[in-house]
Design a protein around this motif. Structure first.
Motif, PDB file in Angstrom:
ATOM      1  N   TRP A 216       0.836  -1.214   0.000  1.00 31.56           N
ATOM      2  CA  TRP A 216       0.000   0.000   0.000  1.00 31.56           C
ATOM      3  C   TRP A 216       0.860   1.248   0.000  1.00 31.56           C
ATOM      4  CZ3 TRP A 216       1.529   2.160   4.566  1.00 31.56           C
ATOM      5  CH2 TRP A 216       1.848   1.293   5.625  1.00 31.56           C
ATOM      6  N   GLU A 217       0.317   2.291  -0.593  1.00 33.03           N
ATOM      7  CA  GLU A 217       0.997   3.594  -0.567  1.00 33.03           C
ATOM      8  C   GLU A 217       0.059   4.564   0.139  1.00 33.03           C
ATOM      9  OE1 GLU A 217       2.276   4.648  -4.649  1.00 33.03           O
ATOM     10  OE2 GLU A 217       1.787   2.580  -5.097  1.00 33.03           O
ATOM     11  N   GLN A 218       0.436   4.961   1.325  1.00 26.75           N
ATOM     12  CA  GLN A 218      -0.452   5.780   2.163  1.00 26.75           C
ATOM     13  C   GLN A 218      -0.218   7.268   1.935  1.00 26.75           C
ATOM     14  OE1 GLN A 218      -2.859   4.624   4.724  1.00 26.75           O
ATOM     15  NE2 GLN A 218      -3.405   6.758   4.299  1.00 26.75           N
ATOM     16  N   LYS A 343      -4.944   5.542  -1.496  1.00 29.44           N
ATOM     17  CA  LYS A 343      -4.035   4.537  -0.952  1.00 29.44           C
ATOM     18  C   LYS A 343      -3.930   3.457  -2.019  1.00 29.44           C
ATOM     19  CE  LYS A 343      -5.269   2.715   2.983  1.00 29.44           C
ATOM     20  NZ  LYS A 343      -5.422   3.158   4.383  1.00 29.44           N
ATOM     21  N   HIS A 344      -3.025   3.671  -2.963  1.00 31.48           N
ATOM     22  CA  HIS A 344      -2.859   2.679  -4.028  1.00 31.48           C
ATOM     23  C   HIS A 344      -2.599   1.319  -3.402  1.00 31.48           C
ATOM     24  CE1 HIS A 344      -1.412   5.964  -7.061  1.00 31.48           C
ATOM     25  NE2 HIS A 344      -2.629   6.176  -6.595  1.00 31.48           N
ATOM     26  N   ASN A 345      -3.328   0.330  -3.875  1.00 31.52           N
ATOM     27  CA  ASN A 345      -3.106  -1.041  -3.405  1.00 31.52           C
ATOM     28  C   ASN A 345      -2.378  -1.816  -4.494  1.00 31.52           C
ATOM     29  OD1 ASN A 345      -5.766  -2.162  -1.130  1.00 31.52           O
ATOM     30  ND2 ASN A 345      -4.500  -0.336  -1.105  1.00 31.52           N
ATOM     31  N   ASN A 461       0.225   4.957 -16.825  1.00 25.99           N
ATOM     32  CA  ASN A 461      -0.964   5.752 -17.062  1.00 25.99           C
ATOM     33  C   ASN A 461      -1.501   6.089 -15.685  1.00 25.99           C
ATOM     34  OD1 ASN A 461      -3.619   6.606 -17.295  1.00 25.99           O
ATOM     35  ND2 ASN A 461      -3.922   5.493 -19.203  1.00 25.99           N
ATOM     36  N   ARG A 462      -1.336   7.344 -15.325  1.00 25.92           N
ATOM     37  CA  ARG A 462      -1.685   7.776 -13.977  1.00 25.92           C
ATOM     38  C   ARG A 462      -3.197   7.896 -13.773  1.00 25.92           C
ATOM     39  NH1 ARG A 462       1.585   6.835  -9.994  1.00 25.92           N
ATOM     40  NH2 ARG A 462       3.698   6.820 -10.755  1.00 25.92           N
ATOM     41  N   THR A 463      -3.948   7.838 -14.857  1.00 28.34           N
ATOM     42  CA  THR A 463      -5.381   8.073 -14.719  1.00 28.34           C
ATOM     43  C   THR A 463      -6.169   6.776 -14.594  1.00 28.34           C
ATOM     44  OG1 THR A 463      -5.950   8.018 -17.071  1.00 28.34           O
ATOM     45  CG2 THR A 463      -5.115  10.099 -16.206  1.00 28.34           C
TER      46      THR A 463
HETATM   47 MG    MG Z   1       1.593   3.892  -6.995  1.00 29.01          MG
END
Ligand code: MG
Ligand code: ADP
Length: 731
Positions: A216-218, A343-345, A461-463
């Motif tokens: 995860w990225e918090q 929070k990217h999983n 692709n950030r979207t």
């Molecule tokens: Mg990420």
């Protein structure tokens, strides 16, 4: 004069970075020192006990009470050596937080009034009965059986926080239904393990277990504590309900990856030292896009443990922020007009033989295995796109999704140009072209070897809400305050069901005489075709995509209470029940809780907004208006006729504008209160949530728009609420 606000600003400027020192020179010296890991356990219990425990952890074998007694004794000894005097079962009710109730180890040696000793039995370790009646159950617990119990999860290690031994547990009703986030996650992980292992064994019989991994990225915001305290909206709802955009915010992109401000730097070091003690492998820290927004990401780990670590980390961050004079905001959208927090999983599957199932293989077999998992995942996401959206949806996250900064409220998958080309090629090939066996019966795949560089260089692709990033998928729609369990349970269950179906289809073809490779290829090919609608490599923020997605039949619903219904469609009920993750009753109960929570969140916000409007905004604006009126009267005393008119023209215009805006705000607040009164009487949670969405929420915009306009014209010195520029740029 608004002394509170100016005092807070003045005090905030005086604050200096705290000096923080690590517990030891090297991180490896103290990493995991507060965790009862397997290697620590081995020092406190016999080999036999360890073996039984391992069986329980790895194979789900029930732990008998004698073993539990042994584990409890070892655990207690270890915890007491670290200074623990208490213990608690730590569980994850349906509230997105964690719950705990501490009990001391003490017990009488012989009877009341006698000396005490420290006691901790297997019984206490394995099961407890917290007063469950105050936790949401969605109607599962009838009033006569309001009890529930917590049960030890031996697959997540116990740890010591301050003076307390913390034991991760699941939380279930007396009739066995899950009342928490962890129980369904464990079942989903079990289901995906079973299904994925069966598929892997078609390639390699040595595979005995498949793990689900999560990194995860918090994301979070930090706001100075003094400023926070003078914003009732932040204090009570976690977000600003009012506030005009700051003249400068994130336009210059000068915050992202910039130098970390010193007070924040000290905070980041402090939380990392703390994380390491609990075995949380904090790895990455940086400034995020919005001012005062930051991120922390650990190295990925086994999903259940990673979820627990995230929950613990959020609690640690909240606590430590206060030590540094900050408040931590985990809300998905604390400020309008700038980025919210997610929070990217990062999710992947891997075998006990060390193979990453989303890592392109080095051999044709490896590549076929990779393509199998890739395509099955796409298929699972395609079939369950509405469900996956429901799994991450909350009142808070709705503000972030689709707000031109975060994934849209449509789930699609991005796989990059190279993989798209490979899938296109496979789709256009016959099995004879794709699967070639040489004389030695060695497999050749009719697809080019997937290049190495691709591994760390996937085009980004950030979207995209669900993007393939080289060796994993990144589910980006998850909200910053969420318990990752929800998304991870839905995703792993969907993939488990898909892999099960895949295996059955392949087996049927083999039984009908097809070779294994051809059978696999044929099914994959049909999935590539069938799941095409889920693949989207373009700009997910664009209006065109919304139209296109609708045409493709993807779920485009944006109304939160409506989105939750994806959990109880016949397809979803079949999915969760067939995988043994949640029963139909549990699914319905969970939706009741979701609707109720949604309603309550909006209700609280509506109250706070009403209070702010009536107790802050209108009085301030009236005071300023009266000041202007006073000025006009004075001008008219000194000057007459045209001259007086000219000199008071600006004041009069402002007086009118203030008067009109106040009237609009007052009416909106009154109407909103009346509407709530009617809506609150509704009986069904779904209806009520819908009414809050359709009828109450629209007042927020009217009130906000007019107060934000007032903020621009009222004398700054009179304005009591810290402004966006102060909340976002003081650190
Ligand atoms: Mg990420
Ligand atoms: P970015 O911001 O570019 O997406 P980060 O480095 O901030 O990347 O975070 C990536 C996260 O993905 C980290 O938590 C990392 O450990 C995790 N990760 C890397 N490989 C895998 C994998 N195979 N499975 C799950 N998570 C992974």
């Amino acid at each position: 004069m608004s002394s509170l606000r100016f005092n807070a600003v003045g005090e905030a400027f005086k604050k200096k970075a705290l000096c923080v020192t690590p517990p030891s020179q090297f991180t490896s010296d103290y990493f995991g020192k507060n965790v009862f890991t397997k290697s620590v356990m081995a020092k406190y219990m016999s080999k036999d006990i360890m073996k039984s425990l391992n069986n329980a952890i790895e194979k789900g074998v029930t732990i008998d009470i004698a073993i539990a007694d042994n584990v409890a004794t070892g655990m207690k000894k270890w915890a007491m050596e670290l200074g623990a005097t208490h213990y608690t079962h730590w569980f994850q009710p349906l509230t997105d937080g964690t719950a705990e109730k501490h009990d001391s180890f003490i017990d009488y040696v012989s009877g009341p009034g006698e000396a005490v000793i420290e006691e901790f039995s297997g019984k206490l370790l394995v099961q407890q009965e917290p007063d469950a009646s105050s936790f949401p159950s969605g109607g599962i617990r009838s009033t006569f059986e309001a009890r529930g119990y917590t049960a030890w999860d031996p697959s997540s290690p116990a740890f010591v926080v301050d003076d307390t031994l913390v034991i991760p547990t699941i939380f279930i009703s007396y009739t066995g239904e899950s009342l928490d986030m962890k129980a369904p996650l464990l079942k989903a992980l079990n289901a995906v393990d079973k299904a994925a292992t069966a598929v892997c064994q078609m390639f390699d019989p040595n595979v005995k277990k498949v793990f689900s991994y999560l990194g995860w990225e918090q994301e979070y915001f930090l706001v100075d504590e003094g400023l926070y305290a003078t914003r009732p909206d932040l204090l009570l709802t976690g977000r600003t309900l009012l506030g005009h955009e700051s003249a400068k915010n994130q336009q210059l992109d000068d915050h992202y990856f910039g130098a970390v401000p010193s007070r924040v730097g000290a905070f980041m070091r402090d939380i990392e030292f703390e994380a390491y003690k609990y075995g949380i492998p904090a790895k990455t820290r940086h400034n995020e896009v919005a001012p005062n927004q930051f991120e922390l990401a650990p190295i990925f780990g086994e999903c259940n443990l990673a979820v627990d670590q995230n929950l613990l980390m959020m609690a640690i961050m909240k606590r430590i922020a206060r030590r540094h004079g900050f408040r931590l905001l985990l809300h998905e959208k604390p400020f309008s007009g700038i980025n919210g927090s997610g929070k990217h999983n990062n999710w992947s599957l891997g075998t006990d033989t060390g193979i990453g199932l989303f890592t392109p293989g080095k051999t044709p077999e490896g590549n076929l295995l990779f393509v199998t998992f890739l395509v099955n995942t796409l298929m699972a996401v395609y079939k369950n796109n509405a469900l996956l959206k429901a799994s991450i949806m909350t009142a808070q996250n709705a503000h972030r999704l689709g707000a031109n900064e975060a994934p849209p409220a449509i789930v699609s998958a991005f796989i990059g140009t190279q993989l798209t080309a490979i899938l296109d090629k496979l789709e256009g090939s016959t099995s004879e072209e794709a699967i070639m066996m040489d004389d030695k019966k060695k497999l050749h795949l009719g697809i080019a070897r997937i290049p190495e560089v691709f591994l760390d260089n996937t085009d980004r692709n950030r979207t995209s809400p669900f993007a393939f990033t080289g060796n994993r998928f990144e589910f980006r729609a998850v909200g910053s305050s969420a318990n990752c369990s929800s998304a991870m349970a839905a995703l792993n269950t969907a993939v488990a069901a898909q892999l099960t179906e895949f295996k059955a289809e392949v087996d049927a073809k083999i039984a009908a005489g097809s070779s294994k490779e051809k059978a696999i290829f044929d099914v994959i090919k049909s999935y590539i075709k069938a799941s095409k609608a889920i693949r989207f490599d373009g700009n997910g923020y664009s209006e065109e995509w919304k139209k296109e997605a609708l045409k493709r039949g993807l779920d485009c619903e944006t109304c939160v209470p409506e989105i939750f219904k994806a959990y109880t469609t016949p397809e979803s009920v079949k999915l969760f029940t067939s995988m043994g993750v949640l029963t139909e009753k549990e699914l319905h109960a969970r939706n009741e809780v979701k609707w109720e929570t949604y309603t309550k969140k909006i209700q609280i916000e509506a109250r706070v907004l009403g209070d702010l409007a009536l107790n802050h905004i209108i009085p301030i604006a009236t005071r300023y208006q009266s000041f202007l009126l006073d000025n006009v009267t004075k001008i008219e005393k000194v000057f007459t006729g045209e001259k007086a008119k000219k000199l008071s023209a600006l004041d009069t215009a402002l007086i009118e504008e203030i008067g009109e805006r106040i009237a609009v705000i007052k009416k909106a607040v009154d109407d909103m209160v009346d509407t709530r009164r009617v809506v609150n009487k509704m009986e069904h949670e779904y209806e009520k949530a819908m009414a809050y969405h359709d009828k109450v929420l629209p007042y927020f915009d009217v009130i906000r728009y007019n107060t934000d306009k007032l903020e621009l014209i009222v004398d700054d010195e009179m304005w009591t609420l810290p402004k966006y520029r102060e909340l976002l740029f003081i650190r």
